[in-house]
Motif scaffolding. Structure first.
Motif, PDB file in Angstrom:
ATOM      1  N   ASP A  77       0.867  -1.174   0.000  1.00 53.47           N
ATOM      2  CA  ASP A  77       0.000   0.000   0.000  1.00 53.47           C
ATOM      3  C   ASP A  77       0.901   1.220   0.000  1.00 53.47           C
ATOM      4  OD1 ASP A  77      -2.660  -1.083   0.088  1.00 53.47           O
ATOM      5  OD2 ASP A  77      -2.364  -1.591   2.194  1.00 53.47           O
ATOM      6  N   ARG A  78       0.274   2.404  -0.220  1.00 52.11           N
ATOM      7  CA  ARG A  78       1.097   3.596  -0.347  1.00 52.11           C
ATOM      8  C   ARG A  78       0.319   4.815   0.146  1.00 52.11           C
ATOM      9  NH1 ARG A  78       4.887   4.053  -3.920  1.00 52.11           N
ATOM     10  NH2 ARG A  78       3.997   2.354  -5.138  1.00 52.11           N
ATOM     11  N   PHE A  79       0.997   5.667   0.903  1.00 47.17           N
ATOM     12  CA  PHE A  79       0.469   7.000   1.190  1.00 47.17           C
ATOM     13  C   PHE A  79       1.053   7.970   0.163  1.00 47.17           C
ATOM     14  CE2 PHE A  79      -0.411   5.932   5.857  1.00 47.17           C
ATOM     15  CZ  PHE A  79      -1.783   5.929   5.659  1.00 47.17           C
ATOM     16  N   THR A  80       0.180   8.650  -0.561  1.00 44.68           N
ATOM     17  CA  THR A  80       0.597   9.541  -1.635  1.00 44.68           C
ATOM     18  C   THR A  80       1.588  10.578  -1.123  1.00 44.68           C
ATOM     19  OG1 THR A  80      -1.626   9.289  -2.516  1.00 44.68           O
ATOM     20  CG2 THR A  80      -0.275  11.045  -3.462  1.00 44.68           C
ATOM     21  N   LYS A  81       2.679  10.724  -1.832  1.00 43.86           N
ATOM     22  CA  LYS A  81       3.728  11.706  -1.541  1.00 43.86           C
ATOM     23  C   LYS A  81       4.382  11.486  -0.178  1.00 43.86           C
ATOM     24  CE  LYS A  81       1.634  15.321  -4.359  1.00 43.86           C
ATOM     25  NZ  LYS A  81       0.755  16.489  -4.287  1.00 43.86           N
ATOM     26  N   VAL A  82       4.058  10.404   0.514  1.00 48.94           N
ATOM     27  CA  VAL A  82       4.685  10.098   1.802  1.00 48.94           C
ATOM     28  C   VAL A  82       5.600   8.903   1.650  1.00 48.94           C
ATOM     29  CG1 VAL A  82       4.266   9.309   4.163  1.00 48.94           C
ATOM     30  CG2 VAL A  82       2.864  11.134   3.162  1.00 48.94           C
ATOM     31  N   GLY A  83       5.014   7.756   1.242  1.00 53.84           N
ATOM     32  CA  GLY A  83       5.871   6.613   1.022  1.00 53.84           C
ATOM     33  C   GLY A  83       5.136   5.294   1.033  1.00 53.84           C
ATOM     34  N   PRO A  84       5.872   4.207   0.724  1.00 52.87           N
ATOM     35  CA  PRO A  84       5.287   2.889   0.566  1.00 52.87           C
ATOM     36  C   PRO A  84       5.408   2.013   1.816  1.00 52.87           C
ATOM     37  CG  PRO A  84       7.504   2.852  -0.278  1.00 52.87           C
ATOM     38  CD  PRO A  84       7.284   4.229   0.303  1.00 52.87           C
ATOM     39  N   PHE A  85       4.409   1.144   1.984  1.00 53.18           N
ATOM     40  CA  PHE A  85       4.509   0.014   2.901  1.00 53.18           C
ATOM     41  C   PHE A  85       5.045  -1.157   2.086  1.00 53.18           C
ATOM     42  CE2 PHE A  85       1.197   2.734   4.554  1.00 53.18           C
ATOM     43  CZ  PHE A  85       1.343   2.672   5.937  1.00 53.18           C
ATOM     44  N   MET A  86       6.098  -1.807   2.580  1.00 56.83           N
ATOM     45  CA  MET A  86       6.736  -2.860   1.781  1.00 56.83           C
ATOM     46  C   MET A  86       6.956  -4.119   2.624  1.00 56.83           C
ATOM     47  SD  MET A  86       9.560  -0.638  -0.375  1.00 56.83           S
ATOM     48  CE  MET A  86       9.480  -1.644  -1.872  1.00 56.83           C
ATOM     49  N   ARG A  87       6.908  -5.255   1.908  1.00 56.61           N
ATOM     50  CA  ARG A  87       7.223  -6.532   2.551  1.00 56.61           C
ATOM     51  C   ARG A  87       8.209  -7.274   1.670  1.00 56.61           C
ATOM     52  NH1 ARG A  87       4.867 -10.812   0.084  1.00 56.61           N
ATOM     53  NH2 ARG A  87       3.256 -10.313  -1.436  1.00 56.61           N
ATOM     54  N   PRO A  88       9.126  -8.012   2.273  1.00 62.54           N
ATOM     55  CA  PRO A  88      10.027  -8.824   1.452  1.00 62.54           C
ATOM     56  C   PRO A  88       9.277 -10.042   0.905  1.00 62.54           C
ATOM     57  CG  PRO A  88      10.534  -9.127   3.783  1.00 62.54           C
ATOM     58  CD  PRO A  88       9.436  -8.104   3.709  1.00 62.54           C
ATOM     59  N   ALA A  89       9.855 -10.654  -0.124  1.00 63.20           N
ATOM     60  CA  ALA A  89       9.146 -11.712  -0.839  1.00 63.20           C
ATOM     61  C   ALA A  89       8.843 -12.918   0.046  1.00 63.20           C
ATOM     62  CB  ALA A  89       9.974 -12.156  -2.049  1.00 63.20           C
ATOM     63  N   GLY A  90       9.660 -13.150   1.059  1.00 63.94           N
ATOM     64  CA  GLY A  90       9.458 -14.334   1.891  1.00 63.94           C
ATOM     65  C   GLY A  90       8.592 -14.097   3.111  1.00 63.94           C
ATOM     66  N   CYS A  91       7.825 -13.025   3.116  1.00 65.99           N
ATOM     67  CA  CYS A  91       7.045 -12.659   4.300  1.00 65.99           C
ATOM     68  C   CYS A  91       5.671 -12.175   3.865  1.00 65.99           C
ATOM     69  CB  CYS A  91       7.779 -11.541   5.049  1.00 65.99           C
ATOM     70  SG  CYS A  91       6.855 -10.829   6.416  1.00 65.99           S
ATOM     71  N   ARG A  92       4.641 -12.633   4.569  1.00 65.20           N
ATOM     72  CA  ARG A  92       3.286 -12.237   4.190  1.00 65.20           C
ATOM     73  C   ARG A  92       2.776 -11.017   4.948  1.00 65.20           C
ATOM     74  NH1 ARG A  92      -0.442 -17.543   2.920  1.00 65.20           N
ATOM     75  NH2 ARG A  92       0.491 -17.915   0.876  1.00 65.20           N
ATOM     76  N   ASP A  93       3.462 -10.613   5.999  1.00 64.84           N
ATOM     77  CA  ASP A  93       3.016  -9.439   6.750  1.00 64.84           C
ATOM     78  C   ASP A  93       2.830  -8.239   5.818  1.00 64.84           C
ATOM     79  OD1 ASP A  93       2.941 -10.647   9.179  1.00 64.84           O
ATOM     80  OD2 ASP A  93       4.722  -9.656  10.004  1.00 64.84           O
ATOM     81  N   HIS A  94       1.811  -7.439   6.098  1.00 66.27           N
ATOM     82  CA  HIS A  94       1.530  -6.259   5.270  1.00 66.27           C
ATOM     83  C   HIS A  94       2.773  -5.401   5.073  1.00 66.27           C
ATOM     84  CE1 HIS A  94       0.208  -2.013   4.726  1.00 66.27           C
ATOM     85  NE2 HIS A  94      -0.677  -2.548   3.918  1.00 66.27           N
TER      86      HIS A  94
END
Lengths: 315, 121
Positions: free
Chosen positions: A184-201
């Motif tokens: 997910d992403r907050f516009t002009k703020v930044g992204p929420f990211m997860r590595p490929a081996g993890c299902r956490d948001h």
């Protein structure tokens, strides 16, 4: 890149004793801890590593007030470590440390470590809630509240949040070089990211800020459920720590949250019940603000008993 | 306007900080830093983020060496005498200082009208 999640965060501080006390009060377990710092583990062994600011074994600090010195990711196997070393070694120095881990930097200057992860398997249940319309989750006569239970302990290092001066560059690094996915992403703020081996948001969230703010905004451990977030947070309040934001529940990630100020100069959070995602998930985007960052927010107050006979009058 | 009592001078640490919640709002509205005979009072509100409380624990407003006021929300450091941000997220901004009244018997008070400005800033 089979990166499975955060393994440890390394901090270099002036006040080791205050920070150690804080982490123990937060609920982590000290392992090999002394005046120079040590390891503070969640139940699965993921950890905060504490050292003196001038400890020569630490990577150099950011040119800001940040006390975060390294973010260490756990990877699934030695082949993944080799792949990361080959990928990042194309354009930066990658060091193999004596403990078999890799050390390097990201494109913004945050020090990174990678090691084959060996988290202890956890065999707890999540908080179980009885509800009409579903079969009972707690056995009959099993209690939801046990006032004799010890304080709840953080289970696993959940996520770290960075202030970054160039969020697009940072997101590209984690996506293109390390295989992270933006959930997910907050516009002009930044992204929420997860590595490929993890299902956490998210295990990483980044916030665009001026360069002088670069550093760690907060870190978080997962708790066993919302009751544990509230109980652990209330205990922190009773111990005299300063609540910053919460308790409440986020929208992106759905995690319950409660943030506290800390002697690390960043916030320290409890979270619980974060969403899991896979490749089918389509990232959302929203303007950042109060309405988009939480579905509700409460504030602690002293315990109260508004029933029973009127309070005795003091003479 | 009444003046609001905070504490007696000898109830402050000789070199340290203490927070006060004189209106019973549930968290400290202001804090005093004492260094010997010198007092400074500031609102417990970081200029970097409106409403952000600054201490990391009750009365924990200073750096470990006692040399600066620190906001433990995002690490801003402030000069104790001037309240000016010297490092961190709010360069060029300052803590909001509050006037203190020091009575002859040692009681310290803050003017209520100064406290009541809290919603205006």
């Amino acid at each position: 890149m089979n990166i499975v999640g955060l393994d440890a965060l390394v901090f270099g501080v002036d006040d080791v004793a205050d920070c150690a006390r804080y982490l123990i009060d937060y609920g982590l377990t000290p392992v090999d801890v002394g005046p120079e710092g040590g390891r503070f583990e969640g139940l699965d062994g993921t950890a905060i590593l504490l050292a003196r600011r001038d400890d020569p074994s630490l990577p150099p600090p950011l040119p800001t007030a940040s006390t975060l010195r390294k973010t260490i990711y756990g990877v699934a196997d030695a082949a993944t470590l080799d792949a990361i070393a080959a990928e990042l070694g194309r354009d930066r120095a990658v060091r193999w440390l004596a403990d078999g881990s890799l050390e390097t930097v990201d494109d913004l200057g945050f020090a990174l470590g990678f090691r084959v992860t060996t988290p202890r398997p956890l065999s707890f249940t999540a908080e179980a809630a009885n509800a009409p319309g579903v079969s009972a989750q707690r056995p009959v006569n099993a209690l939801g509240v046990d006032t004799n239970a010890p304080p709840p302990k953080p289970r696993s290092l959940s996520h770290v949040v960075y202030f970054v001066p160039d969020v697009a560059k940072a997101e590209a690094f984690y996506a293109d070089r390390l295989g992270f996915v933006t959930t997910d992403r907050f516009t002009k703020v930044g992204p929420f990211m997860r590595p490929a081996g993890c299902r956490d948001h998210h295990t990483l969230f980044m916030i665009q800020t001026p360069p002088f703010l670069q550093g760690c905004e907060h870190f978080t451990f997962h708790m066993g459920g919302p009751t544990e977030v509230l109980a652990a947070g209330r205990r922190m309040v009773e111990l005299g720590y300063q609540s910053f934001w919460g308790p409440g529940r986020h929208i992106f990630g759905s995690n319950w949250f409660w943030y506290f100020n800390s002697p690390f100069g960043c916030h320290v959070e409890y979270d619980a019940d974060m969403d899991h995602h896979d490749a089918e998930w389509v990232a959302r985007e929203a303007e950042a603000g109060a309405d988009s960052s939480q579905v509700f927010l409460f504030q602690a107050r002293e315990l109260w008993f508004p029933s029973g006979p009127p309070p005795a009058k003091t003479a | 306007m009444d003046d609001v009592p905070l504490c007696r001078m000898d109830e402050l640490p000789p070199n340290g900080a203490r927070g006060f919640d004189p209106l019973g709002e549930g968290r400290d509205a202001l804090f005093i830093v004492r260094r010997g005979d010198t007092l400074r009072a500031y609102r417990n509100r970081c200029p970097h983020w409106p409403g952000a409380p600054m201490a990391w624990r009750k009365d924990g407003y200073l750096s470990p060496d006692g040399g600066h006021i620190v906001c433990y929300a995002h690490g801003a450091r402030f000069d104790i005498d001037t309240g000016d941000c010297v490092q961190g997220p709010c360069p060029g901004q300052s803590l909001q200082s509050l006037p203190l009244i020091r009575r002859a018997d040692g009681l310290l008070l803050v003017p209520r009208d100064a406290l009541d400005l809290r919603t205006a800033s």
